[in-house]
Scaffold this active site. Structure first.
Site, PDB file in Angstrom:
ATOM      1  N   ASN A   6       0.792  -1.240  -0.022  1.00  0.00           N
ATOM      2  CA  ASN A   6      -0.096  -0.055   0.068  1.00  0.00           C
ATOM      3  C   ASN A   6       1.060   1.274  -0.053  1.00  0.00           C
ATOM      4  O   ASN A   6       1.371   1.499   1.117  1.00  0.00           O
ATOM      5  CB  ASN A   6      -0.765  -0.112   1.164  1.00  0.00           C
ATOM      6  CG  ASN A   6      -1.546   1.054   1.676  1.00  0.00           C
ATOM      7  OD1 ASN A   6      -1.765   1.941   0.353  1.00  0.00           O
ATOM      8  ND2 ASN A   6      -2.276   1.264   2.493  1.00  0.00           N
ATOM      9  N   LYS A   8      -0.057   4.312  -0.317  1.00  0.00           N
ATOM     10  CA  LYS A   8      -0.333   5.524   0.214  1.00  0.00           C
ATOM     11  C   LYS A   8      -0.100   6.711  -0.573  1.00  0.00           C
ATOM     12  O   LYS A   8      -0.054   6.480  -1.774  1.00  0.00           O
ATOM     13  CB  LYS A   8      -0.018   5.725   1.753  1.00  0.00           C
ATOM     14  CG  LYS A   8      -0.108   4.344   2.643  1.00  0.00           C
ATOM     15  CD  LYS A   8       0.231   4.650   4.135  1.00  0.00           C
ATOM     16  CE  LYS A   8      -0.076   3.299   4.802  1.00  0.00           C
ATOM     17  NZ  LYS A   8       0.049   3.450   6.296  1.00  0.00           N
ATOM     18  N   HIS A  95      -9.433   1.351   4.929  1.00  0.00           N
ATOM     19  CA  HIS A  95      -8.199   1.474   6.049  1.00  0.00           C
ATOM     20  C   HIS A  95      -8.430   2.480   7.049  1.00  0.00           C
ATOM     21  O   HIS A  95      -9.224   3.312   6.985  1.00  0.00           O
ATOM     22  CB  HIS A  95      -7.187   2.152   4.808  1.00  0.00           C
ATOM     23  CG  HIS A  95      -5.778   2.072   5.643  1.00  0.00           C
ATOM     24  ND1 HIS A  95      -5.286   2.666   6.338  1.00  0.00           N
ATOM     25  CD2 HIS A  95      -4.875   1.222   5.237  1.00  0.00           C
ATOM     26  CE1 HIS A  95      -4.258   2.637   6.697  1.00  0.00           C
ATOM     27  NE2 HIS A  95      -3.802   1.486   6.208  1.00  0.00           N
ATOM     28  N   GLU A  97      -6.744   4.691   8.139  1.00  0.00           N
ATOM     29  CA  GLU A  97      -6.622   6.319   8.026  1.00  0.00           C
ATOM     30  C   GLU A  97      -7.785   6.736   7.173  1.00  0.00           C
ATOM     31  O   GLU A  97      -8.164   7.990   7.439  1.00  0.00           O
ATOM     32  CB  GLU A  97      -5.323   6.451   6.929  1.00  0.00           C
ATOM     33  CG  GLU A  97      -4.125   6.276   7.634  1.00  0.00           C
ATOM     34  CD  GLU A  97      -2.767   5.513   6.763  1.00  0.00           C
ATOM     35  OE1 GLU A  97      -2.787   5.615   5.643  1.00  0.00           O
ATOM     36  OE2 GLU A  97      -1.840   4.948   7.533  1.00  0.00           O
ATOM     37  N   GLU A 170      -5.340  -4.958  10.726  1.00  0.00           N
ATOM     38  CA  GLU A 170      -4.199  -3.873  10.832  1.00  0.00           C
ATOM     39  C   GLU A 170      -4.305  -3.081  12.138  1.00  0.00           C
ATOM     40  O   GLU A 170      -5.242  -2.068  12.145  1.00  0.00           O
ATOM     41  CB  GLU A 170      -4.267  -2.871   9.604  1.00  0.00           C
ATOM     42  CG  GLU A 170      -3.939  -3.340   8.262  1.00  0.00           C
ATOM     43  CD  GLU A 170      -3.401  -2.173   7.511  1.00  0.00           C
ATOM     44  OE1 GLU A 170      -2.268  -2.716   6.932  1.00  0.00           O
ATOM     45  OE2 GLU A 170      -4.014  -1.204   7.124  1.00  0.00           O
ATOM     46  N   GLY A 176       2.622   2.375  10.873  1.00  0.00           N
ATOM     47  CA  GLY A 176       3.777   3.369  10.735  1.00  0.00           C
ATOM     48  C   GLY A 176       4.365   3.623  12.028  1.00  0.00           C
ATOM     49  O   GLY A 176       5.140   4.774  12.062  1.00  0.00           O
ATOM     50  N   SER A 215       3.505  -2.091  10.357  1.00  0.00           N
ATOM     51  CA  SER A 215       5.248  -2.174  10.701  1.00  0.00           C
ATOM     52  C   SER A 215       5.641  -3.549  10.204  1.00  0.00           C
ATOM     53  O   SER A 215       6.739  -4.001  10.848  1.00  0.00           O
ATOM     54  CB  SER A 215       5.548  -1.704  12.032  1.00  0.00           C
ATOM     55  OG  SER A 215       4.957  -0.653  12.274  1.00  0.00           O
TER      56      SER A 215
HETATM   57  P1  13P Z   1       3.185   0.184   7.864  1.00  0.00           P
HETATM   58  O1  13P Z   1       3.624  -0.967   7.288  1.00  0.00           O
HETATM   59  O2  13P Z   1       3.564   1.418   7.408  1.00  0.00           O
HETATM   60  O3  13P Z   1       3.105   0.123   9.156  1.00  0.00           O
HETATM   61  O4  13P Z   1       1.591   0.600   7.094  1.00  0.00           O
HETATM   62  C1  13P Z   1       0.830  -0.470   7.397  1.00  0.00           C
HETATM   63  C2  13P Z   1      -0.357  -0.121   6.568  1.00  0.00           C
HETATM   64  O5  13P Z   1      -1.234   0.789   6.852  1.00  0.00           O
HETATM   65  C3  13P Z   1      -0.919  -0.859   5.256  1.00  0.00           C
HETATM   66  O6  13P Z   1      -2.108  -0.608   4.887  1.00  0.00           O
END
Ligand code: 13P
Length: 252
Positions: A6, A8, A95, A97, A170, A176, A215
């Site tokens: 992803n 982003k 997601h 976010e 997740e 992150g 992560s």
């Molecule tokens: P990270 O791997 O940067 O923690 O992000 C995970 C994520 O949100 C994947 O959709």
């Protein structure tokens, strides 16, 4: 095993094209049993699709979101039918976010899930608890509610019976932050998720891929992939670098 990146809101188009080329090149070192998926920003999808096709690479293409309508007066939105026409096969839905920063409720996420399935694509439905929810002992209730937002909907359930979905667990506190979930903790969550899937989709629940996200890095990935209920990973930061993304795929 599904290894999904992803991206982003990262990488300019030329950087995304370069990364796609590099991943295509590196595919030779990845077992054919591993499915590789990249989810670039909307603006990169058409070009990524051309690169993947011209390289004849075994890479699937996904989007990070879509609107819940097919066409109409929805300024700034992207239709699922537009995504299909660009060769998109998967769409990330819900997601954390999007839930937090764009106020997407379980109801909105269910609507999106429905249109993605109707358009013939596979939704990657993201669920997961915040740290406060976990510390309050509320993990199971939250995850169950997020999943039931989808599974209690008769129309969606009907579509899933003829199609496929992917669940991404997740935990919000692991995204992150570098604070990846302990593999046993993730396996327990996946087992719980599969038991709920089994209530609504008996016979199909074992085939539904449940990805871990939060992560994931080359040095912790193999511990997740060794778990019986973890069928791959949804990777953010580490998917932006060809070496780390392919190293994770190789460990799968
Ligand atoms: P990270 O791997 O940067 O923690 O992000 C995970 C994520 O949100 C994947 O959709």
């Amino acid at each position: 095993m599904l290894i999904a990146g992803n991206w982003k809101m990262n990488l300019l188009p030329h950087e995304g094209m370069l990364l796609t080329h590099e991943i295509c090149e590196g595919m030779k070192s990845i077992s054919p049993e591993i499915e590789i998926l990249i989810c670039p920003p909307f603006t990169h999808l058409a070009q990524c699709s051309v690169i993947i096709e011209s390289d004849d690479a075994r890479i699937s293409l996904g989007a990070q979101n879509c609107d819940s309508h097919e066409f109409g007066a929805y300024t700034g939105e992207i239709s699922p039918l537009m995504l299909v026409s660009m060769g998109v096969e998967y769409v990330i839905i819900g997601h954390s976010e999007r839930r937090v920063l764009f106020n997407e409720s379980n109801e909105i996420i269910a609507e999106k899930c429905h249109v993605v399935l109707e358009a013939g694509m596979i939704p990657i439905i993201c669920i997961g608890e915040t740290l406060e929810e976990r510390n309050a002992g509320n993990f199971e209730g939250i995850v169950r509610e997020q999943l039931l937002g989808i599974l209690r909907n008769e129309a969606i359930l009907e579509s899933i019976l003829n199609s496929d979905i992917v669940i991404a667990y997740e935990p919000v506190w692991a995204i992150g932050t570098g604070l990846a979930a302990d593999p046993d903790q993730a396996e327990n969550a996946h087992k719980f998720i599969r038991s709920i899937l089994n209530e609504y989709l008996p016979g199909q629940s074992d085939m539904i891929r449940i990805l871990y996200g939060g992560s994931v890095k080359p040095d912790n990935a193999s511990a997740y992939f060794a778990m019986p209920n973890i069928d791959g990973a949804l990777i953010g930061g580490a998917s932006l670098n060809v070496e780390s993304f392919l190293a994770i795929a190789q460990s799968a």
